[in-house]
Write a protein that holds these residues in place. Structure first.
Motif: not given
Length: 241
Positions: A98-118
């Protein structure tokens, strides 16, 4: 400085069903996870550990207990909150599919330094507090037991990947290139000039060579002769008598 053996907890019921457990309570090792933890404990049985530091979550404490029970002498076993799992916020408890469909998923994969989990934690903050905890404990164990001190930190996949990325000198955005399986063993020695990574994501193999400590100093040009197991060295010494 000392040498830390980074151990991920064994497989859990959540791992087996594809659920992001996060910091949820009541997530324990399944039967396979217990077997994995026991195997890791057996690998470490010949290594005299000065400490086994654990994340506060149940699955890590269970894994730590397997390791502690195979040690020949009682070992210091503190709980370290800064080795806790990443706070995934609103993602916690959801299925990975389910999480793989979230827009944030791609950021987690490619730019984790920019990720803040909601509703949760920034991945950069996760790395900063976990690396600081490892270095703090490593310095304390070295101060008490000397530069040959070997200790274990039991934590979580993303936490260990973030610590290894720091040890490798990698940017956090590259940490998804590192794999850390359940109950795997990774080894980092924090030398005076830089960390040295001796193993990553191992789930088999002899670790008795750690009982002799890790040679410090400059990196050998050409790679050197490697580490000898305690048994191999003992046999060689006997043969020379």
């Amino acid at each position: 400085m000392g040498t830390v053996i980074l151990v991920r907890h064994g497989r859990t019921t959540a791992n087996a069903t594809g659920i992001l457990a996060g910091r949820a309570e009541g997530v324990s090792l399944d039967e396979t996870g217990m077997e994995q933890a026991a195997q890791t404990a057996n690998r470490l049985a010949d290594v005299p550990l000065v400490g086994v530091v654990s994340s506060p979550l149940e699955r890590c404490q269970q894994t730590a207990k397997f390791i502690l029970d195979r040690q020949a002498t009682p070992t210091h076993a503190p709980i370290e909150p800064d080795l806790n799992e990443c706070d995934y916020g609103n993602w916690q408890g959801r299925s990975l599919s389910d999480l793989a469909s979230e827009a944030l998923w791609k950021v987690v994969q490619t730019q984790p330094s920019a990720v803040v989990f909601p509703g949760g934690e920034a991945m950069a903050a996760m790395q900063a507090r976990s690396v600081a905890a490892i270095r703090r404990h490593d310095a304390a164990f070295e101060a008490e037991h000397g530069p040959g001190a070997v200790w274990v930190a039991v934590s979580h996949g993303d936490i260990i990947k973030a610590i290894l990325a720091d040890a490798y000198g990698m940017h956090l955005d590259l940490f998804q290139r590192i794999n850390v399986g359940p109950a795997s063993v990774s080894i980092v020695h924090y030398g005076s000039s830089r960390p040295s990574v001796f193993a990553t994501n191992t789930d088999a193999g002899d670790l008795s060579w750690l009982a002799r400590g890790i040679n410090t100093g400059d990196a050998p040009v050409g790679g050197g002769a490697g580490q000898q197991s305690a048994k191999t060295t003992s046999d060689a010494e006997t043969a020379g008598d």
